[in-house]
Enzyme design. Structure first.
Site, PDB file in Angstrom:
ATOM      1  N   HIS A 196       0.861  -1.165  -0.133  1.00 14.89           N
ATOM      2  CA  HIS A 196       0.015  -0.029  -0.117  1.00 14.89           C
ATOM      3  C   HIS A 196       0.929   1.284  -0.047  1.00 14.89           C
ATOM      4  O   HIS A 196       1.828   1.264   0.733  1.00 14.89           O
ATOM      5  CB  HIS A 196      -0.916  -0.001   1.280  1.00 14.89           C
ATOM      6  CG  HIS A 196      -2.163   1.008   1.293  1.00 14.89           C
ATOM      7  ND1 HIS A 196      -1.961   2.340   1.399  1.00 14.89           N
ATOM      8  CD2 HIS A 196      -3.212   0.552   0.742  1.00 14.89           C
ATOM      9  CE1 HIS A 196      -3.019   2.912   1.182  1.00 14.89           C
ATOM     10  NE2 HIS A 196      -3.973   1.887   0.962  1.00 14.89           N
ATOM     11  N   ASP A 240      -8.243  -5.600   0.295  1.00 16.17           N
ATOM     12  CA  ASP A 240      -8.623  -6.220  -0.899  1.00 16.17           C
ATOM     13  C   ASP A 240      -8.123  -7.494  -0.965  1.00 16.17           C
ATOM     14  O   ASP A 240      -8.643  -8.512  -1.456  1.00 16.17           O
ATOM     15  CB  ASP A 240      -7.844  -5.651  -2.187  1.00 16.17           C
ATOM     16  CG  ASP A 240      -8.446  -4.181  -2.428  1.00 16.17           C
ATOM     17  OD1 ASP A 240      -9.599  -4.052  -2.234  1.00 16.17           O
ATOM     18  OD2 ASP A 240      -7.664  -3.276  -2.698  1.00 16.17           O
TER      19      ASP A 240
HETATM   20  N1  ACO Z   1       4.107  -7.668  -5.011  1.00 17.82           N
HETATM   21  C1  ACO Z   1       5.309  -7.681  -4.967  1.00 17.82           C
HETATM   22  N2  ACO Z   1       6.478  -6.475  -4.689  1.00 17.82           N
HETATM   23  C2  ACO Z   1       5.744  -5.298  -4.680  1.00 17.82           C
HETATM   24  C3  ACO Z   1       4.228  -5.447  -4.436  1.00 17.82           C
HETATM   25  C4  ACO Z   1       3.481  -6.425  -4.493  1.00 17.82           C
HETATM   26  N3  ACO Z   1       2.192  -6.370  -4.460  1.00 17.82           N
HETATM   27  N4  ACO Z   1       3.907  -4.178  -3.984  1.00 17.82           N
HETATM   28  C5  ACO Z   1       5.229  -3.229  -4.116  1.00 17.82           C
HETATM   29  N5  ACO Z   1       6.073  -4.023  -4.465  1.00 17.82           N
HETATM   30  C6  ACO Z   1       7.686  -3.788  -4.273  1.00 17.82           C
HETATM   31  C7  ACO Z   1       7.753  -3.060  -5.656  1.00 17.82           C
HETATM   32  O1  ACO Z   1       8.303  -3.762  -6.829  1.00 17.82           O
HETATM   33  C8  ACO Z   1       8.943  -2.198  -5.203  1.00 17.82           C
HETATM   34  O2  ACO Z   1      10.260  -2.687  -5.143  1.00 17.82           O
HETATM   35  P1  ACO Z   1      11.711  -2.020  -5.616  1.00 17.82           P
HETATM   36  O3  ACO Z   1      11.801  -0.900  -4.375  1.00 17.82           O
HETATM   37  O4  ACO Z   1      12.615  -3.089  -5.363  1.00 17.82           O
HETATM   38  O5  ACO Z   1      11.309  -1.172  -6.845  1.00 17.82           O
HETATM   39  C9  ACO Z   1       8.590  -1.787  -3.739  1.00 17.82           C
HETATM   40  O6  ACO Z   1       7.642  -2.994  -3.292  1.00 17.82           O
HETATM   41  C10 ACO Z   1       7.657  -0.354  -3.521  1.00 17.82           C
HETATM   42  O7  ACO Z   1       6.813  -0.558  -4.475  1.00 17.82           O
HETATM   43  P2  ACO Z   1       5.982   0.688  -5.246  1.00 17.82           P
HETATM   44  O8  ACO Z   1       5.119   0.167  -6.071  1.00 17.82           O
HETATM   45  O9  ACO Z   1       7.022   1.528  -5.449  1.00 17.82           O
HETATM   46  O10 ACO Z   1       4.727   1.229  -4.065  1.00 17.82           O
HETATM   47  P3  ACO Z   1       3.849   2.134  -4.384  1.00 17.82           P
HETATM   48  O11 ACO Z   1       3.481   2.773  -3.163  1.00 17.82           O
HETATM   49  O12 ACO Z   1       4.017   3.195  -5.571  1.00 17.82           O
HETATM   50  O13 ACO Z   1       2.623   1.057  -4.596  1.00 17.82           O
HETATM   51  C11 ACO Z   1       0.657  -0.349  -4.583  1.00 17.82           C
HETATM   52  C12 ACO Z   1       1.573   0.633  -3.865  1.00 17.82           C
HETATM   53  C13 ACO Z   1       0.231   0.182  -6.114  1.00 17.82           C
HETATM   54  C14 ACO Z   1      -0.407  -0.487  -3.843  1.00 17.82           C
HETATM   55  C15 ACO Z   1       1.635  -1.697  -4.774  1.00 17.82           C
HETATM   56  O14 ACO Z   1       1.976  -2.109  -3.588  1.00 17.82           O
HETATM   57  C16 ACO Z   1       0.970  -2.893  -5.558  1.00 17.82           C
HETATM   58  O15 ACO Z   1       0.956  -2.640  -6.882  1.00 17.82           O
HETATM   59  N6  ACO Z   1       0.157  -3.531  -4.909  1.00 17.82           N
HETATM   60  C17 ACO Z   1      -0.630  -4.533  -5.744  1.00 17.82           C
HETATM   61  C18 ACO Z   1      -1.994  -3.860  -6.087  1.00 17.82           C
HETATM   62  C19 ACO Z   1      -2.966  -3.921  -4.943  1.00 17.82           C
HETATM   63  O16 ACO Z   1      -3.065  -4.518  -3.850  1.00 17.82           O
HETATM   64  N7  ACO Z   1      -3.643  -2.541  -4.800  1.00 17.82           N
HETATM   65  C20 ACO Z   1      -4.466  -2.293  -3.682  1.00 17.82           C
HETATM   66  C21 ACO Z   1      -3.919  -1.007  -3.117  1.00 17.82           C
HETATM   67  S1  ACO Z   1      -5.238  -0.731  -1.633  1.00 17.82           S
HETATM   68  C22 ACO Z   1      -6.612   0.135  -2.497  1.00 17.82           C
HETATM   69  O17 ACO Z   1      -6.593   0.488  -3.244  1.00 17.82           O
HETATM   70  C23 ACO Z   1      -7.862   0.035  -1.596  1.00 17.82           C
END
Ligand code: ACO
Length: 430
Positions: free
Chosen positions: A306, A364
């Site tokens: 998140h 979720d």
């Molecule tokens: N699985 C694997 N790796 C992940 C995940 C994941 N679900 N989420 C983040 N990471 C990793 C990224 O690859 C990144 O790695 P790095 O630093 O080596 O490049 C690091 O963790 C940080 O991730 P970001 O994408 O930069 O974090 P951001 O805050 O931009 O994204 C998000 C948050 C979009 C929710 C992300 O965690 C994601 O895509 N999760 C899966 C989708 C999801 O469950 N969304 C629901 C959000 S809650 C809602 O809307 C109610």
């Protein structure tokens, strides 16, 4: 709100910037005069360090896993309150008295029907249209049906539009579902509470009596409470930005629904359930964990991570409990999806990659399993999220309209395109 200053040195200039403190949470450096003083913008893709507004509605402490609506912890509201009471709290800032609650419930209930011509609007969609596509269109179209509440400068019209949207979203959502399965629309029944009414509009058919299951109704009501607001997330910021131009509230909420649809936001519960189905059995989990960790593989564990929560999402804890309540009530003892979910959560919470990056299950992760058990198809999951979030969008939109410092939202950019160059005719281009 207290105020101090900070000094920023850019090039050879030294600029004093006000630091504003809120009631809780990080303070902000007020950079609104920065461009005038230095000729420079700030740069913050994804707004990770930028507060776009002042707000009194929702507070999140992502490190501690805290979520407050108007100061009240989400756990207490979900345990003791109901969704319409939460709506009142978000809109008016205080919990209602018994009389205020009765009046509010009555007013919302009296607005549940939609203009009958909306029925014909639905006929224009293909049966297999995604219900979120239908919701974007139908909510936007409300401004054509309820034009008498689109004058945003009139507080009374703003409140009527708010009531209309909170009341009509369940009706439209149920219609979108009924249309997709070829069943007749079920009209609202005003002696039922908000969530029971919605369940009936989704699952009743004219040929037999439908009895609402109170355990499922309470569980869904709680899911609505959990989704009601979440401060300046992508869809709420979209609503605020759309509203900042003076657009009518129905159009603004339609914009919010469009934004919510994306898999990184509200579409994640649908994506999380599809992922659990794809994994299928616990023995396949290590393969998917490895894929999620592989930088060359675009796969991510849906329902994990998140932007704000770097701790267990407090809503996910309540959701997990609700999932078990619903499965127990429905007598679902061995749900393979739940087995995969529980195992996946255990493995991911111990895995170094997820621990180090503070990737915890978000709301979720469990909501999809619960909604599926209740009988909702995956395509409806984000619609239910939109239904619940409508009140948050409206509360945030109203707060913005009433804010005297409100101006049209207009971000700036760091231009990295070609510098000025002269036009060359086609004949002269080499
Ligand atoms: N699985 C694997 N790796 C992940 C995940 C994941 N679900 N989420 C983040 N990471 C990793 C990224 O690859 C990144 O790695 P790095 O630093 O080596 O490049 C690091 O963790 C940080 O991730 P970001 O994408 O930069 O974090 P951001 O805050 O931009 O994204 C998000 C948050 C979009 C929710 C992300 O965690 C994601 O895509 N999760 C899966 C989708 C999801 O469950 N969304 C629901 C959000 S809650 C809602 O809307 C109610």
């Amino acid at each position: 709100m207290s105020s101090t200053t900070s000094t920023l040195n850019v090039d050879s200039k030294s600029v004093e910037l006000a630091v504003k403190a809120g009631t809780i949470g990080p303070s902000v450096v007020d950079i609104s005069k920065l461009y005038g003083q230095t000729g420079m913008f700030t740069y913050d893709p994804g707004f990770t360090s930028t507060a776009a507004c002042e707000s009194k509605i929702t507070y999140i402490d992502g490190d501690e896993g805290i979520l407050l609506y108007r100061g009240y912890p989400i756990e207490q509201l979900a345990e003791h309150g109901d969704f319409l009471e939460t709506c009142y709290l978000l809109l008016y800032g205080e919990l209602p008295t018994a009389a205020q609650k009765a009046d509010f419930d009555y007013r919302v209930t009296r607005h549940t029907m939609v203009h009958d011509q909306m029925n014909r609007f639905f006929q224009g969609f293909r049966r297999d249209a995604h219900p979120m596509a239908i919701m974007v269109a139908c909510v936007g179209a409300l401004s054509a049906f309820y034009h008498d509440s689109t004058d945003i400068s009139d507080p009374q019209q703003r409140m009527i539009a708010s009531m209309r949207m909170i009341a009509k979203m369940p009706t439209l959502a149920a219609m979108a579902y009924k249309y997709s399965i070829g069943q007749p629309f079920v009209y609202p029944q005003n002696d039922l509470d908000y969530t029971s009414n919605f369940l009936r509009m989704c699952f009743a058919v004219p040929c037999e009596e439908y009895k609402v299951n109170p355990v499922l109704s309470r569980a869904l009501d709680r899911i609505f409470i959990l989704h009601a607001d979440h401060e300046q997330n992508a869809s709420t910021s979209t609503v605020r930005l759309a509203g900042s131009s003076g657009a009518n509230p129905f159009a603004c909420i339609a914009a919010g629904i469009a934004c919510l649809w994306g898999p990184a936001h509200g579409g994640a519960n649908e994506a999380a359930l599809k992922m659990l189905e794809e994994i299928g059995t616990p023995d396949r989990i290590p393969h998917y964990i490895a894929k999620a960790k592989d930088k060359n593989d675009p796969f991510r564990l849906m329902g994990f991570g998140h932007r704000v929560y770097k701790n267990y999402d407090p809503r996910a804890r309540i959701m997990q409990k609700t999932t078990h309540e619903v499965l127990n009530e429905l007598g679902i003892k061995d749900d393979p999806l739940l087995d995969v979910a529980v195992e996946l959560e255990q493995i991911a919470l111990k895995d170094e990659y997820f621990v180090e990056k503070k990737l915890y299950p978000n709301i979720d992760f469990y909501s999809g399993i619960t909604l599926k058990a209740m009988g909702f198809p995956t395509s409806m999951f984000t619609v239910l999220f939109a239904l619940a979030r409508t009140v948050g969008w409206i509360a945030q939109w109203s707060e913005m309209i009433e804010d005297p410092s409100q101006r049209i939202g207009r971000p700036r950019q760091l231009y990295i395109g070609s510098p000025k160059r002269d036009y060359v005719t086609v004949a002269q281009r080499g």
